[in-house]
Design a protein around this motif. Sequence first.
Motif, PDB file in Angstrom:
ATOM      1  N   GLN A  36       0.781  -1.199  -0.069  1.00 14.89           N
ATOM      2  CA  GLN A  36       0.139  -0.092   0.012  1.00 14.89           C
ATOM      3  C   GLN A  36       0.799   1.188  -0.005  1.00 14.89           C
ATOM      4  N   CYS A  56      -6.177   5.780  -1.522  1.00 14.07           N
ATOM      5  CA  CYS A  56      -4.922   4.960  -1.122  1.00 14.07           C
ATOM      6  C   CYS A  56      -4.603   5.378   0.082  1.00 14.07           C
ATOM      7  N   ARG A  58      -6.347   6.251   2.791  1.00 12.94           N
ATOM      8  CA  ARG A  58      -7.139   5.453   3.734  1.00 12.94           C
ATOM      9  C   ARG A  58      -6.907   3.739   3.815  1.00 12.94           C
ATOM     10  N   ALA A  59      -6.690   3.369   2.425  1.00  9.75           N
ATOM     11  CA  ALA A  59      -6.196   1.665   2.476  1.00  9.75           C
ATOM     12  C   ALA A  59      -4.966   1.482   3.213  1.00  9.75           C
ATOM     13  N   THR A  62      -5.546   1.871   7.085  1.00 12.52           N
ATOM     14  CA  THR A  62      -6.176   0.575   7.341  1.00 12.52           C
ATOM     15  C   THR A  62      -5.240  -0.336   7.585  1.00 12.52           C
TER      16      THR A  62
END
Length: 131
Positions: A36, A56, A58-59, A62
């Motif tokens: 990521q 991206c 946010r991913a 996470t």
Amino acid sequence: MTASADFPQADHRAAAALCVLLGSPDDLEDADVRDQAERARDLLRSGAGADELTACYRALDTALRRAGDARGLVNESRSARVPGISHDIKVAVCPGPAQCTRVERARDLLPAPPCAVNGTRMRKRRLGPGQ
């Protein structure tokens, strides 16, 4: 699990935090985090749009939290280590010729506090992280 950060469009703090993350091999040990982070780097380099970058980030946030990093992507403790960026505070210091070690936080709109020894106001200056 803590909630993900809310990333406003074109968040420069997220880009700075990504820079720190990519420079820290220990934080990239998890394959999902590494993938990521590299994807976010590639999007930044290619000039991707704000919506795509936000998704991206946010991913990546996470993935970091799933890997056990409760800070996520954007957090003061991560972004404070960005090379070239220093967080200075304004302080009042002793104005006299024989400088004492008294240091007080100085507010921008208020005058510096008085120095009882020298009979004048303390002087304001910026105090960097190395001081």
